[in-house]
Design a protein around this motif. Structure first.
Motif, PDB file in Angstrom:
ATOM      1  N   THR A 155      45.015  34.537  50.530  1.00 33.46           N
ATOM      2  CA  THR A 155      43.811  35.582  50.523  1.00 33.46           C
ATOM      3  C   THR A 155      42.941  35.675  49.273  1.00 33.46           C
ATOM      4  N   PRO A 156      41.779  35.462  49.416  1.00 37.13           N
ATOM      5  CA  PRO A 156      40.979  35.329  48.249  1.00 37.13           C
ATOM      6  C   PRO A 156      40.886  36.829  47.779  1.00 37.13           C
ATOM      7  N   PRO A 157      40.502  36.605  46.323  1.00 37.12           N
ATOM      8  CA  PRO A 157      40.143  37.761  45.645  1.00 37.12           C
ATOM      9  C   PRO A 157      39.127  38.765  46.147  1.00 37.12           C
ATOM     10  N   GLU A 158      39.042  40.074  46.010  1.00 39.03           N
ATOM     11  CA  GLU A 158      38.171  41.126  46.505  1.00 39.03           C
ATOM     12  C   GLU A 158      37.259  41.378  45.313  1.00 39.03           C
ATOM     13  N   VAL A 159      35.811  41.244  45.545  1.00 40.52           N
ATOM     14  CA  VAL A 159      35.164  41.340  44.170  1.00 40.52           C
ATOM     15  C   VAL A 159      34.148  42.379  44.605  1.00 40.52           C
ATOM     16  N   GLU A 176      29.117  36.066  35.968  1.00 42.70           N
ATOM     17  CA  GLU A 176      29.880  37.047  35.786  1.00 42.70           C
ATOM     18  C   GLU A 176      29.279  38.462  35.216  1.00 42.70           C
ATOM     19  N   GLU A 177      27.852  38.294  35.090  1.00 39.30           N
ATOM     20  CA  GLU A 177      26.999  39.360  34.784  1.00 39.30           C
ATOM     21  C   GLU A 177      26.796  40.210  35.947  1.00 39.30           C
ATOM     22  N   LEU A 178      27.043  39.879  37.105  1.00 37.21           N
ATOM     23  CA  LEU A 178      26.882  40.299  38.479  1.00 37.21           C
ATOM     24  C   LEU A 178      28.250  41.175  38.826  1.00 37.21           C
ATOM     25  N   ILE A 179      29.273  40.731  38.337  1.00 37.23           N
ATOM     26  CA  ILE A 179      30.507  41.251  38.668  1.00 37.23           C
ATOM     27  C   ILE A 179      31.069  42.530  38.083  1.00 37.23           C
ATOM     28  N   GLU A 180      31.499  43.409  38.626  1.00 37.64           N
ATOM     29  CA  GLU A 180      32.149  44.659  38.254  1.00 37.64           C
ATOM     30  C   GLU A 180      33.421  44.493  38.089  1.00 37.64           C
ATOM     31  N   GLU A 181      34.113  44.097  39.151  1.00 33.47           N
ATOM     32  CA  GLU A 181      35.595  43.959  38.980  1.00 33.47           C
ATOM     33  C   GLU A 181      36.097  43.032  40.188  1.00 33.47           C
ATOM     34  N   ALA A 182      37.049  42.189  40.186  1.00 33.66           N
ATOM     35  CA  ALA A 182      37.789  41.481  40.981  1.00 33.66           C
ATOM     36  C   ALA A 182      38.981  41.674  41.249  1.00 33.66           C
ATOM     37  N   ALA A 183      39.659  41.729  42.511  1.00 29.39           N
ATOM     38  CA  ALA A 183      41.010  42.105  42.592  1.00 29.39           C
ATOM     39  C   ALA A 183      41.934  41.192  43.548  1.00 29.39           C
ATOM     40  N   ASP A 184      42.949  40.866  43.180  1.00 30.69           N
ATOM     41  CA  ASP A 184      43.920  39.922  43.956  1.00 30.69           C
ATOM     42  C   ASP A 184      45.008  40.359  43.967  1.00 30.69           C
ATOM     43  N   ARG A 185      45.802  39.974  45.282  1.00 26.95           N
ATOM     44  CA  ARG A 185      47.077  40.510  45.591  1.00 26.95           C
ATOM     45  C   ARG A 185      47.935  39.616  44.838  1.00 26.95           C
ATOM     46  N   LEU A 194      40.993  42.807  37.788  1.00 27.37           N
ATOM     47  CA  LEU A 194      40.395  41.760  36.807  1.00 27.37           C
ATOM     48  C   LEU A 194      38.881  42.259  36.411  1.00 27.37           C
ATOM     49  N   LYS A 195      38.954  42.384  35.356  1.00 24.66           N
ATOM     50  CA  LYS A 195      37.623  43.034  34.651  1.00 24.66           C
ATOM     51  C   LYS A 195      36.611  41.737  34.368  1.00 24.66           C
TER      52      LYS A 195
END
Length: 135
Positions: A72-76, A94-103, A129-130
């Protein structure tokens, strides 16, 4: 004891629940299957890998491999930011990503950016992931 092992491996998605049923691994009647005890103490469903589970029935012990995969890909979550095509601005992703979450926590990723990760999870059990975690 009249038990024949018919399978020895099960694959589960990282972050999901694992429910083992004796009838999935052994040729045994349903009423006898309830007497099986599975030792899941070594299984970490948030880390990919292969884990050994011991299945006990009466005085016999059997081995089952639990394969934890992360398909399952991370949620961004993207930052709210407007970029106009006429602007002479150079942006990194990276400047556009607030956070990414992975299971799943992937050990190889953690080692690649050693010391940066701290295991923090959101309310859905996803690893957060920040922005500073991305190279």
């Amino acid at each position: 004891c009249g038990v024949k092992q018919t399978a020895d491996t099960v694959t589960v998605e990282a972050g999901q629940e694992l429910e083992l049923k004796a009838t999935d691994f052994f040729r045994i009647r349903e009423e006898k299957a309830k007497e099986f005890v599975f030792d899941l103490s070594e299984v970490n469903l948030s880390k990919t890998g292969i884990y050994e589970v011991l299945a006990s029935y009466k005085k016999n012990t059997y081995t089952i491999n639990v394969v934890v995969e992360d398909t399952t890909p991370p949620e961004v979550l993207l930052k709210e930011r407007y970029v106009f095509t006429n602007d002479a601005v150079s942006l990194d992703a990276e400047e556009l990503i607030e956070e990414a979450a992975d299971r799943a926590e992937k050990p190889s990723l953690g080692k690649a950016i050693k010391g940066i990760f701290t295991s923090k999870y959101n309310k859905d059990g996803l690893l957060i992931l920040k922005e500073e975690h991305f190279i």
